[in-house]
Write an enzyme that holds these catalytic residues in place. Structure first.
Site, PDB file in Angstrom:
ATOM      1  N   ASP A 150      39.833  39.412 -12.399  1.00 43.13           N
ATOM      2  CA  ASP A 150      39.977  39.483 -10.904  1.00 43.13           C
ATOM      3  C   ASP A 150      40.493  38.342  -9.445  1.00 43.13           C
ATOM      4  OD1 ASP A 150      39.376  40.137  -8.103  1.00 43.13           O
ATOM      5  OD2 ASP A 150      37.485  39.684  -8.555  1.00 43.13           O
ATOM      6  N   HIS A 153      46.258  39.095  -9.418  1.00 47.47           N
ATOM      7  CA  HIS A 153      46.573  40.533  -9.465  1.00 47.47           C
ATOM      8  C   HIS A 153      48.478  40.314  -9.263  1.00 47.47           C
ATOM      9  CE1 HIS A 153      42.625  39.757  -6.695  1.00 47.47           C
ATOM     10  NE2 HIS A 153      41.899  40.450  -8.822  1.00 47.47           N
TER      11      HIS A 153
HETATM   12  C1  LIG Z   1      40.527  37.676  -5.272  1.00 53.33           C
HETATM   13  S1  LIG Z   1      39.481  36.103  -5.884  1.00 53.33           S
HETATM   14  C2  LIG Z   1      38.020  36.363  -7.069  1.00 53.33           C
HETATM   15  C3  LIG Z   1      37.457  36.569  -6.331  1.00 53.33           C
HETATM   16  C4  LIG Z   1      35.637  37.064  -6.859  1.00 53.33           C
HETATM   17  N1  LIG Z   1      35.856  37.449  -9.084  1.00 53.33           N
HETATM   18  C5  LIG Z   1      34.610  37.946  -6.321  1.00 53.33           C
HETATM   19  O1  LIG Z   1      34.113  38.996  -7.360  1.00 53.33           O
HETATM   20  O2  LIG Z   1      34.005  37.211  -5.403  1.00 53.33           O
HETATM   21  C6  LIG Z   1      40.750  35.251  -6.628  1.00 53.33           C
HETATM   22  C7  LIG Z   1      40.536  33.957  -7.192  1.00 53.33           C
HETATM   23  O3  LIG Z   1      41.902  34.041  -7.744  1.00 53.33           O
HETATM   24  C8  LIG Z   1      42.558  33.001  -7.774  1.00 53.33           C
HETATM   25  N2  LIG Z   1      43.364  32.846  -9.083  1.00 53.33           N
HETATM   26  C9  LIG Z   1      44.388  33.204  -8.069  1.00 53.33           C
HETATM   27  N3  LIG Z   1      45.341  32.905  -9.268  1.00 53.33           N
HETATM   28  C10 LIG Z   1      44.810  32.547 -10.342  1.00 53.33           C
HETATM   29  C11 LIG Z   1      46.079  32.334 -11.937  1.00 53.33           C
HETATM   30  N4  LIG Z   1      46.778  32.122 -12.189  1.00 53.33           N
HETATM   31  N5  LIG Z   1      45.234  31.746 -12.472  1.00 53.33           N
HETATM   32  C12 LIG Z   1      43.906  31.594 -11.796  1.00 53.33           C
HETATM   33  N6  LIG Z   1      43.160  31.900 -11.520  1.00 53.33           N
HETATM   34  C13 LIG Z   1      43.925  32.262 -10.314  1.00 53.33           C
HETATM   35  C14 LIG Z   1      42.034  32.136  -6.907  1.00 53.33           C
HETATM   36  O4  LIG Z   1      42.336  30.646  -7.146  1.00 53.33           O
HETATM   37  C15 LIG Z   1      41.326  32.999  -6.392  1.00 53.33           C
HETATM   38  O5  LIG Z   1      39.602  32.603  -6.159  1.00 53.33           O
END
Ligand SMILES: C[S@@+](CC[C@H](N)C(=O)[O-])C[C@H]1O[C@@H](n2cnc3c(N)ncnc32)[C@H](O)[C@@H]1O
Length: 260
Positions: A150, A153
């Site tokens: 998650d 994306h």
């Molecule tokens: C949709 S949120 C997650 C929501 C959480 N799982 C929830 O259900 O409440 C997406 C998260 O992915 C992280 N993210 C984005 N790109 C990423 C990457 N390349 N590697 C790790 N984390 C990443 C963002 O910082 C963000 O906190």
């Protein structure tokens, strides 16, 4: 013809500018997901750190993770990795869902998530595309039974992460990619039937899973043939079951009523 070839990328870009993004749909105000679902109940009762979920995901979690949850409640240390911690709310709910014996870790590239790190729910700061970082996290978890991607994306990231983590998943493990509607969004590296998106990758796993029966070229064919037991498509969620497969065997039983 030549001219079309030259302007095609630009034309596609303009087309996607209009086709990109969600279609307008009217959400029913009271569209509370199936409350008989364990995850739904935990989600709607949750008052800890914020967690944001599409309602139609909630019963899907029960269906996908139910068997792991039962094993976990009986004391098996199910190892669950969530990519994308955000505000930490989902990790808290996963803990309630899987119970105390589960090993639950989170990954996020946002350094502010380091403040959410606890010994019960470790949070690792790094990118889901960093192979060494991922391998190190799995090492600390002493293996991996479930991945829930998650994170960014973005098509390329989802693919890279899958290529690193799927081989590290235990036999019988489950790999889940969430928010796969972004596979259709240009802004996330997606497009309609665009090669390389999570949706197209999963379709090619289906082809690979069947490659006992054909010789067509398929990416990730060797894994899919021997390690992919099932590929489930839900609205915006893909789940890939890993299970070591042997070449298919066939036999028959019973009496032929035509006497052959
Ligand atoms: C949709 S949120 C997650 C929501 C959480 N799982 C929830 O259900 O409440 C997406 C998260 O992915 C992280 N993210 C984005 N790109 C990423 C990457 N390349 N590697 C790790 N984390 C990443 C963002 O910082 C963000 O906190």
């Amino acid at each position: 013809m030549n001219l079309w070839r030259q302007i095609r990328p630009l034309a596609l870009r303009i087309y996607y500018l209009f086709a990109d993004g969600p279609r307008a749909f009217e959400a029913a105000e009271n569209s509370v997901a199936d409350l008989s679902s364990e995850f739904s109940a935990l989600f709607f009762q949750h008052s800890g750190r914020v967690c944001d979920k599409w309602h139609h995901y909630l019963p899907v979690y029960d269906r996908l993770f139910g068997p792991f949850r039962s094993a976990s409640k009986e004391g098996a240390p199910i190892r669950f990795l969530e990519i994308g911690v955000w505000r930490g709310g989902s990790l808290e709910i996963w803990r309630k869902f899987f119970g105390g014996s589960a090993v639950i870790h989170g990954i996020d590239r946002d350094e502010s998530c380091a403040a959410l790190n606890t010994s019960d729910l470790p949070v690792h700061i790094g990118s889901q595309t960093d192979q060494d970082f991922l391998a190190n996290v799995v090492n600390q978890m002493e293996g991996l039974d479930i991945v829930l991607d998650d994170g960014s994306h973005r098509a390329r990231d989802q693919r890279k992460t899958f290529d690193v983590l799927f081989p590290l998943l235990s036999d019988g493990g489950l790999y889940v990619i969430e928010d796969t509607h972004t596979s259709y969004w240009w802004s996330y590296g997606g497009g309609f039937r665009k090669p390389g998106t999570a949706i197209e990758m999963a379709k090619s796993l289906v082809d690979g899973m069947h490659s006992w029966y054909h010789r067509f070229p398929v990416k990730r064919k060797m894994w899919a043939k021997t390690d992919v037991n099932a590929v489930h498509f839900f609205d915006s969620i893909i789940a890939i079951e890993k299970k070591r497969r042997i070449p298919p065997v066939r036999s028959n039983r019973g009496v032929d009523p035509f006497g052959a």
